[in-house]
Motif scaffolding. Structure first.
Motif, PDB file in Angstrom:
ATOM      1  N   ALA A 128       6.715  -1.596   7.389  1.00 42.77           N
ATOM      2  CA  ALA A 128       6.541  -0.204   6.943  1.00 42.77           C
ATOM      3  C   ALA A 128       7.913   0.393   6.667  1.00 42.77           C
ATOM      4  O   ALA A 128       8.856   0.182   7.439  1.00 42.77           O
ATOM      5  CB  ALA A 128       5.811   0.614   8.001  1.00 42.77           C
ATOM      6  N   ALA A 155       3.591  -1.395   3.892  1.00 44.07           N
ATOM      7  CA  ALA A 155       3.232   0.013   3.700  1.00 44.07           C
ATOM      8  C   ALA A 155       4.473   0.788   3.270  1.00 44.07           C
ATOM      9  O   ALA A 155       5.527   0.703   3.905  1.00 44.07           O
ATOM     10  CB  ALA A 155       2.668   0.597   4.989  1.00 44.07           C
ATOM     11  N   MET A 208      -0.533   3.631  11.523  1.00 43.96           N
ATOM     12  CA  MET A 208      -0.689   2.190  11.490  1.00 43.96           C
ATOM     13  C   MET A 208      -1.028   1.587  12.848  1.00 43.96           C
ATOM     14  O   MET A 208      -1.470   0.440  12.925  1.00 43.96           O
ATOM     15  CB  MET A 208       0.594   1.550  10.945  1.00 43.96           C
ATOM     16  CG  MET A 208       0.889   1.963   9.515  1.00 43.96           C
ATOM     17  SD  MET A 208       2.354   1.164   8.860  1.00 43.96           S
ATOM     18  CE  MET A 208       1.786  -0.522   8.728  1.00 43.96           C
ATOM     19  N   LEU A 218      -4.818   2.532   3.184  1.00 44.82           N
ATOM     20  CA  LEU A 218      -4.141   1.763   4.221  1.00 44.82           C
ATOM     21  C   LEU A 218      -5.133   0.868   4.961  1.00 44.82           C
ATOM     22  O   LEU A 218      -4.866  -0.311   5.215  1.00 44.82           O
ATOM     23  CB  LEU A 218      -3.437   2.710   5.187  1.00 44.82           C
ATOM     24  CG  LEU A 218      -2.543   2.085   6.255  1.00 44.82           C
ATOM     25  CD1 LEU A 218      -1.420   1.280   5.631  1.00 44.82           C
ATOM     26  CD2 LEU A 218      -1.978   3.171   7.176  1.00 44.82           C
ATOM     27  N   VAL A 220       1.417   5.121   0.819  1.00 46.24           N
ATOM     28  CA  VAL A 220       0.916   6.027   1.851  1.00 46.24           C
ATOM     29  C   VAL A 220       1.590   7.381   1.715  1.00 46.24           C
ATOM     30  O   VAL A 220       2.808   7.456   1.516  1.00 46.24           O
ATOM     31  CB  VAL A 220       1.193   5.463   3.267  1.00 46.24           C
ATOM     32  CG1 VAL A 220       0.560   6.357   4.331  1.00 46.24           C
ATOM     33  CG2 VAL A 220       0.698   4.037   3.394  1.00 46.24           C
ATOM     34  N   SER A 278      -5.080   8.116   0.999  1.00 44.25           N
ATOM     35  CA  SER A 278      -4.090   7.084   1.327  1.00 44.25           C
ATOM     36  C   SER A 278      -4.390   6.440   2.675  1.00 44.25           C
ATOM     37  O   SER A 278      -4.072   5.270   2.895  1.00 44.25           O
ATOM     38  CB  SER A 278      -2.674   7.663   1.306  1.00 44.25           C
ATOM     39  OG  SER A 278      -2.354   8.377   2.478  1.00 44.25           O
ATOM     40  N   ARG A 279      -5.009   7.176   3.601  1.00 42.87           N
ATOM     41  CA  ARG A 279      -5.423   6.554   4.858  1.00 42.87           C
ATOM     42  C   ARG A 279      -6.528   5.534   4.598  1.00 42.87           C
ATOM     43  O   ARG A 279      -6.557   4.460   5.211  1.00 42.87           O
ATOM     44  CB  ARG A 279      -5.885   7.617   5.858  1.00 42.87           C
ATOM     45  CG  ARG A 279      -4.739   8.478   6.391  1.00 42.87           C
ATOM     46  CD  ARG A 279      -5.141   9.177   7.680  1.00 42.87           C
ATOM     47  NE  ARG A 279      -6.287  10.057   7.505  1.00 42.87           N
ATOM     48  CZ  ARG A 279      -6.201  11.316   7.082  1.00 42.87           C
ATOM     49  NH1 ARG A 279      -5.025  11.831   6.782  1.00 42.87           N
ATOM     50  NH2 ARG A 279      -7.267  12.056   6.957  1.00 42.87           N
ATOM     51  N   LEU A 289       3.770   7.848   9.828  1.00 40.08           N
ATOM     52  CA  LEU A 289       3.358   6.556   9.281  1.00 40.08           C
ATOM     53  C   LEU A 289       3.113   5.558  10.404  1.00 40.08           C
ATOM     54  O   LEU A 289       2.120   4.822  10.392  1.00 40.08           O
ATOM     55  CB  LEU A 289       4.425   6.035   8.324  1.00 40.08           C
ATOM     56  CG  LEU A 289       4.188   4.644   7.729  1.00 40.08           C
ATOM     57  CD1 LEU A 289       2.888   4.607   6.938  1.00 40.08           C
ATOM     58  CD2 LEU A 289       5.371   4.236   6.855  1.00 40.08           C
ATOM     59  N   VAL A 305       0.844  -1.197   0.000  1.00 44.64           N
ATOM     60  CA  VAL A 305       0.000   0.000   0.000  1.00 44.64           C
ATOM     61  C   VAL A 305       0.874   1.240   0.000  1.00 44.64           C
ATOM     62  O   VAL A 305       1.829   1.349   0.765  1.00 44.64           O
ATOM     63  CB  VAL A 305      -0.977  -0.002   1.210  1.00 44.64           C
ATOM     64  CG1 VAL A 305      -0.238  -0.155   2.529  1.00 44.64           C
ATOM     65  CG2 VAL A 305      -1.843   1.253   1.216  1.00 44.64           C
ATOM     66  N   VAL A 349       0.995  -6.964   5.257  1.00 43.73           N
ATOM     67  CA  VAL A 349       0.903  -5.611   4.706  1.00 43.73           C
ATOM     68  C   VAL A 349       2.300  -5.010   4.625  1.00 43.73           C
ATOM     69  O   VAL A 349       3.067  -5.046   5.586  1.00 43.73           O
ATOM     70  CB  VAL A 349       0.005  -4.709   5.578  1.00 43.73           C
ATOM     71  CG1 VAL A 349       0.124  -3.249   5.153  1.00 43.73           C
ATOM     72  CG2 VAL A 349      -1.446  -5.162   5.474  1.00 43.73           C
TER      73      VAL A 349
END
Length: 293
Positions: free
Chosen positions: A230, A183, A216, A167, A157, A163-164, A212, A155, A181
């Protein structure tokens, strides 16, 4: 289009190889979600020289095409609730209308054109831009086998409302299919002249990483079984996300970004990824009432 609202997962179908792959992806998604699948076929007569028009019943051919798509689902996904919807007119408009009540729209990257048409080179751009629900363009290998651990949902971001929403959709998709995931924030170097007073690029990057992580935290709590990675990656958003998505089950992006983390201007980046990503791409819009942090 049918007077009955389209619910669950809807997939555009025109009989092409790309559309069949989209139907297979959509059927697997509908089964995982426990929702029905609607196969949508749209046909249109292009007005031209009457002598050049084929002497066939185009409506009957369109119905046969739709029936073929529904039969394919019955054969490959037995037991899944599926129905067909036949529309006449502009494909993009019909699919956007279906997306008003569907949870998800699934399309191939292009269609066979002509009267049977979902010409997705152009239609996909319109549907991605205007559909009310998330749209998946089934590119690349829809479900490559994972090499190490579970498959991945990547994803992009940038802190924008879209973008939220992307996510959150990525976490939901990962939880549904037992995936991880990944990110990614694409970070492009900031010219010194563009920096605000008393700011430095290293500090801005650290702030991006911290933001970020905060974004999350709640999603980690609500999806405790989802493995998460991430990172902030240096480079242009299109190239960074294309590389990150290699071998992924799905790439999720917002419909447009703020450039809040210096990148992911998804009005253009999202369109580029829809055309060139190595895996299926989901484009997610921000909720209408999302005003940001």
């Amino acid at each position: 289009m049918s007077a009955e609202p389209v619910t669950g997962v809807a997939v555009g179908y025109d009989g092409s190889r790309e559309a069949i792959r989209a139907v297979d992806w959509a059927a697997a998604e509908a089964r995982a979600r426990g929702t029905p699948l609607t196969v949508v076929h749209v046909w249109e007569i292009y007005i031209g020289n009457p002598v050049a028009m084929p002497m066939v019943d185009l409506g009957e051919v369109a119905q046969q095409t739709l029936d073929g798509g529904v039969a394919h689902v019955h054969k490959t996904a037995p037991g899944l609730e599926v129905r067909g919807v036949l529309g006449r007119g502009q494909a993009a408009a019909a699919l956007i209308d279906a997306g008003r009540t569907a949870d998800l729209l699934v399309l191939g990257p292009r269609g066979i054109g002509g009267f049977a048409g979902l010409v997705l080179g152009s239609v996909s751009a319109q549907v991605v831009a205007h559909a009310s629900c998330p749209v998946v363009i089934v590119r690349g290998d829809p479900e490559p086998p994972p090499e190490d651990g579970p498959g991945r949902v990547v994803v992009g971001v940038d802190g924008s409302p879209a973008s939220r929403a992307a996510l959150a959709a990525a976490f939901a998709e990962a939880g549904l299919h037992g995936l991880s995931v990944h990110a990614v924030v694409a970070w492009e170097s900031v010219p010194v002249d563009d920096l605000p007073p008393l700011a430095d690029e290293a500090g801005m990057r650290q702030a991006a990483e911290a933001r970020l992580a905060r974004m999350m935290d709640a999603l980690r709590d609500s999806h405790p079984g989802v493995e998460v990675r991430a990172e902030v990656v240096h480079g242009a958003p299109r190239e960074v996300l294309t590389q990150a998505a290699d071998g992924a089950r799905l790439l999720v992006v917002g419909s447009r970004g703020l450039g809040g983390f210096r990148g992911l201007m998804l009005g253009s980046v999202g369109q580029a990824l829809v055309q060139h990503a190595p895996c299926p791409v989901a484009v997610v819009h921000a909720p209408d009432d999302d005003t940001g942090d």
